[in-house]
Write an enzyme that holds these catalytic residues in place. Sequence first.
Site, PDB file in Angstrom:
ATOM      1  N   CYS A   1     -44.970 -55.255  -9.415  1.00  0.00           N
ATOM      2  CA  CYS A   1     -43.804 -55.880  -8.765  1.00  0.00           C
ATOM      3  C   CYS A   1     -43.694 -57.378  -9.016  1.00  0.00           C
ATOM      4  O   CYS A   1     -42.743 -58.003  -8.579  1.00  0.00           O
ATOM      5  CB  CYS A   1     -43.818 -55.600  -7.272  1.00  0.00           C
ATOM      6  SG  CYS A   1     -45.079 -56.518  -6.350  1.00  0.00           S
ATOM      7  N   CYS A   3     -49.040 -59.330  -9.521  1.00  0.00           N
ATOM      8  CA  CYS A   3     -49.098 -57.876  -9.501  1.00  0.00           C
ATOM      9  C   CYS A   3     -48.431 -57.346 -10.766  1.00  0.00           C
ATOM     10  O   CYS A   3     -47.318 -57.760 -11.110  1.00  0.00           O
ATOM     11  CB  CYS A   3     -48.391 -57.335  -8.263  1.00  0.00           C
ATOM     12  SG  CYS A   3     -48.273 -55.527  -8.230  1.00  0.00           S
ATOM     13  N   CYS A  37     -45.918 -53.957  -2.962  1.00  0.00           N
ATOM     14  CA  CYS A  37     -45.610 -52.629  -3.524  1.00  0.00           C
ATOM     15  C   CYS A  37     -46.731 -51.609  -3.346  1.00  0.00           C
ATOM     16  O   CYS A  37     -46.565 -50.450  -3.715  1.00  0.00           O
ATOM     17  CB  CYS A  37     -45.246 -52.754  -4.997  1.00  0.00           C
ATOM     18  SG  CYS A  37     -46.637 -53.164  -6.086  1.00  0.00           S
ATOM     19  N   CYS A  76     -59.319 -65.271  -7.930  1.00  0.00           N
ATOM     20  CA  CYS A  76     -59.206 -65.968  -6.649  1.00  0.00           C
ATOM     21  C   CYS A  76     -57.853 -65.579  -6.051  1.00  0.00           C
ATOM     22  O   CYS A  76     -56.808 -66.002  -6.551  1.00  0.00           O
ATOM     23  CB  CYS A  76     -59.316 -67.468  -6.905  1.00  0.00           C
ATOM     24  SG  CYS A  76     -59.318 -68.481  -5.445  1.00  0.00           S
ATOM     25  N   CYS A 121     -51.604 -54.448  -3.525  1.00  0.00           N
ATOM     26  CA  CYS A 121     -50.551 -55.456  -3.416  1.00  0.00           C
ATOM     27  C   CYS A 121     -49.842 -55.239  -2.082  1.00  0.00           C
ATOM     28  O   CYS A 121     -49.475 -54.109  -1.745  1.00  0.00           O
ATOM     29  CB  CYS A 121     -49.572 -55.309  -4.580  1.00  0.00           C
ATOM     30  SG  CYS A 121     -48.120 -56.369  -4.445  1.00  0.00           S
TER      31      CYS A 121
END
Length: 130
Positions: free
Chosen positions: A91, A88, A42, A111, A39
Site C-alpha cells: 500500500c 509497505c 493494509c 528501523c 502494516c
Amino acid sequence: MKKREDMTEMQVHVCLNQGTEYPFTGKLLDQQKKGLYRCVVCHSPLFVSDTKFDAGCGWPSFFQAISPEAIRYLDDYTLSRPRTEIRCGQCDAHLGHVFEDGPPPTGLRYCVNSVSMAFEDSETGELIEG
C-alpha cells in the site's frame, strides 16, 4: 485497507506524510511475544518476531523483512546524509528506514515506527496496533 478517516492522527502523520514518532514512545518497541508484524494500513505481513532485536535506537528494529516483496525501498535525501526509506510493498505506507548497521546474518537494521505496524500474536491471534 484502512481509510484515512479511520486512522489516528499519528498514523496519518507517519504512514501517509512520512513522519516519525518520538523515540521510545511506540507501543510495539518492547513487544516480546511471538507473532507477526503487519502494516497497520493494509495488514500485509512485514516482519516476524524472530527477526526483531533491541538496537537501542528507540524504535522497533528488525534484521530481515518477511519477504523481498514486503518492503519497497526509496532513496531519502531529506536529512544531511542519504538514507533509505522503507514503505509497505503493498500500500506504500511509510514505515521508517533501513540502515547497514544491523546484526548477522543480514547486517541490516530496519528501523520501523511502531504506529505504522500492527502486531498479530501467534498464540492468541490478537491484533495490537502500534
